[in-house]
Write an enzyme that holds these catalytic residues in place. Sequence first.
Site, PDB file in Angstrom:
ATOM      1  N   SER A 164      69.735   4.181  47.200  1.00 45.43           N
ATOM      2  CA  SER A 164      69.061   5.318  47.845  1.00 45.43           C
ATOM      3  C   SER A 164      68.979   6.420  46.805  1.00 45.43           C
ATOM      4  O   SER A 164      69.712   6.397  45.816  1.00 45.43           O
ATOM      5  CB  SER A 164      69.897   5.811  49.031  1.00 45.43           C
ATOM      6  OG  SER A 164      69.405   7.063  49.508  1.00 45.43           O
TER       7      SER A 164
ATOM      8  N   TYR B 222      77.696   7.635  53.588  1.00 46.74           N
ATOM      9  CA  TYR B 222      76.493   6.927  53.124  1.00 46.74           C
ATOM     10  C   TYR B 222      76.298   7.160  51.620  1.00 46.74           C
ATOM     11  O   TYR B 222      76.074   6.218  50.855  1.00 46.74           O
ATOM     12  CB  TYR B 222      75.292   7.443  53.922  1.00 46.74           C
ATOM     13  CG  TYR B 222      73.969   6.803  53.605  1.00 46.74           C
ATOM     14  CD1 TYR B 222      73.592   5.594  54.194  1.00 46.74           C
ATOM     15  CD2 TYR B 222      73.074   7.410  52.725  1.00 46.74           C
ATOM     16  CE1 TYR B 222      72.360   5.020  53.920  1.00 46.74           C
ATOM     17  CE2 TYR B 222      71.843   6.839  52.444  1.00 46.74           C
ATOM     18  CZ  TYR B 222      71.485   5.647  53.049  1.00 46.74           C
ATOM     19  OH  TYR B 222      70.260   5.074  52.774  1.00 46.74           O
TER      20      TYR B 222
HETATM   21  P1  NAD Z   1      66.181   0.191  59.158  1.00 47.37           P
HETATM   22  O1  NAD Z   1      67.276   0.801  59.933  1.00 47.37           O
HETATM   23  O2  NAD Z   1      64.849   0.054  59.801  1.00 47.37           O
HETATM   24  O3  NAD Z   1      66.576  -1.253  58.618  1.00 47.37           O
HETATM   25  C1  NAD Z   1      67.890  -1.633  58.311  1.00 47.37           C
HETATM   26  C2  NAD Z   1      68.050  -3.103  58.640  1.00 47.37           C
HETATM   27  O4  NAD Z   1      69.377  -3.508  58.280  1.00 47.37           O
HETATM   28  C3  NAD Z   1      67.880  -3.387  60.148  1.00 47.37           C
HETATM   29  O5  NAD Z   1      67.048  -4.503  60.342  1.00 47.37           O
HETATM   30  C4  NAD Z   1      69.310  -3.648  60.603  1.00 47.37           C
HETATM   31  O6  NAD Z   1      69.421  -4.502  61.727  1.00 47.37           O
HETATM   32  C5  NAD Z   1      69.889  -4.275  59.337  1.00 47.37           C
HETATM   33  N1  NAD Z   1      71.353  -4.243  59.360  1.00 47.37           N
HETATM   34  C6  NAD Z   1      72.167  -3.218  59.718  1.00 47.37           C
HETATM   35  N2  NAD Z   1      73.442  -3.596  59.661  1.00 47.37           N
HETATM   36  C7  NAD Z   1      73.459  -4.904  59.266  1.00 47.37           C
HETATM   37  C8  NAD Z   1      74.466  -5.848  59.027  1.00 47.37           C
HETATM   38  N3  NAD Z   1      75.777  -5.549  59.192  1.00 47.37           N
HETATM   39  N4  NAD Z   1      74.115  -7.087  58.592  1.00 47.37           N
HETATM   40  C9  NAD Z   1      72.804  -7.407  58.442  1.00 47.37           C
HETATM   41  N5  NAD Z   1      71.796  -6.553  58.666  1.00 47.37           N
HETATM   42  C10 NAD Z   1      72.120  -5.304  59.073  1.00 47.37           C
HETATM   43  O7  NAD Z   1      66.046   1.119  57.854  1.00 47.37           O
HETATM   44  P2  NAD Z   1      65.366   0.851  56.427  1.00 47.37           P
HETATM   45  O8  NAD Z   1      64.843   2.144  55.945  1.00 47.37           O
HETATM   46  O9  NAD Z   1      64.461  -0.311  56.438  1.00 47.37           O
HETATM   47  O10 NAD Z   1      66.678   0.517  55.552  1.00 47.37           O
HETATM   48  C11 NAD Z   1      66.686  -0.465  54.545  1.00 47.37           C
HETATM   49  C12 NAD Z   1      67.566  -0.005  53.405  1.00 47.37           C
HETATM   50  O11 NAD Z   1      66.984   1.137  52.774  1.00 47.37           O
HETATM   51  C13 NAD Z   1      68.981   0.426  53.814  1.00 47.37           C
HETATM   52  O12 NAD Z   1      69.908  -0.054  52.867  1.00 47.37           O
HETATM   53  C14 NAD Z   1      68.909   1.935  53.740  1.00 47.37           C
HETATM   54  O13 NAD Z   1      70.178   2.506  53.517  1.00 47.37           O
HETATM   55  C15 NAD Z   1      67.974   2.130  52.579  1.00 47.37           C
HETATM   56  N6  NAD Z   1      67.313   3.433  52.505  1.00 47.37           N
HETATM   57  C16 NAD Z   1      66.538   3.884  53.524  1.00 47.37           C
HETATM   58  C17 NAD Z   1      65.906   5.119  53.387  1.00 47.37           C
HETATM   59  C18 NAD Z   1      65.012   5.671  54.469  1.00 47.37           C
HETATM   60  O14 NAD Z   1      64.650   6.845  54.390  1.00 47.37           O
HETATM   61  N7  NAD Z   1      64.590   4.898  55.448  1.00 47.37           N
HETATM   62  C19 NAD Z   1      66.092   5.874  52.236  1.00 47.37           C
HETATM   63  C20 NAD Z   1      66.890   5.374  51.216  1.00 47.37           C
HETATM   64  C21 NAD Z   1      67.498   4.150  51.359  1.00 47.37           C
END
Ligand code: NAD
Length: 259
Positions: free
Chosen positions: A137, A150
């Site tokens: 991130s 986080y």
């Molecule tokens: P999201 O919440 O839509 O997707 C996260 C996915 O991870 C979901 O499908 C969820 O079910 C799955 N998940 C959660 N816990 C789990 C576990 N224990 N085992 C397996 N799967 C699990 O959000 P996203 O934005 O698609 O997130 C994807 C990645 O991007 C994450 O690592 C998040 O930290 C990172 N991220 C997101 C953002 C943002 O602004 N959305 C910014 C920076 C980083």
Amino acid sequence: MGKLDGRVVLVTGAARGQGEQEARLFTEEGAKVVLADVLDGQGEAVAEELGGLYVHLDVGSADDWGRAVAEAKAAYGKIDGLVNNAGILRFNELVSTPLDEFQQIVRVNQVGTFLGIKHVAPQIAAAGGGSIVNTASYAGVTGMAYVGAYTATKHAVVGLTRVAAMELAGQGIRVNAVCPGAIDTAMSNPAQLDPEADTEEAARALGELYRKLVPLGRVGRPQEVARLALFLTAEDESSYITGQPFVIDGGWLAGVSVL
Ligand code: NAD
């Protein structure tokens, strides 16, 4: 010719959001994709649409990793790519964060990434080499108040990426990290998950916020992060790149502005 023809890539957190878009793009580019998540109904539906394999995988469980790797190998014979994308976010002031909450975030974001590398890297090596992309991130390369647990885990993901790159290079495995800024998924825009929510109003508020905060003037799209993950996974695109965090944030971390 797809950029991932002949490749078998496991994507965690692939039921929705960025992981889903990575699974879609990687499939379009010729890969066999193993979609892993804890949201079984959603994950199975996406896998069925893509002709991929869905596996139930809680990334914090070593047993689940063992099963997922076995199922993937039984279906496709090898694994030569991994995207450690699954993650969770909780808002809290550090001193108010319950220990359980801190540990839950570490378990998914940090231990999950570690277990992914530990279980899948030997498979990639046995397949003759490949790639690992870890989703960190922008909070993995700068501080972010009120998401301390986080932020700590995402810094750890960048650290794991660097060490894994050094230790695995000799086995033909490149390891990089993506560091997204605000991306329009359920994590940044929880209205997407609430059937009662006014999604147009939520989108408008999100648009207004990021117009001010981000030089490019908008929230990012999960498809844009998927294209970066593809670049780092495709051997022809990034063959001499390993051990690096790649920020994709619309310029948010470029610097501060006084006007
Ligand atoms: P999201 O919440 O839509 O997707 C996260 C996915 O991870 C979901 O499908 C969820 O079910 C799955 N998940 C959660 N816990 C789990 C576990 N224990 N085992 C397996 N799967 C699990 O959000 P996203 O934005 O698609 O997130 C994807 C990645 O991007 C994450 O690592 C998040 O930290 C990172 N991220 C997101 C953002 C943002 O602004 N959305 C910014 C920076 C980083």
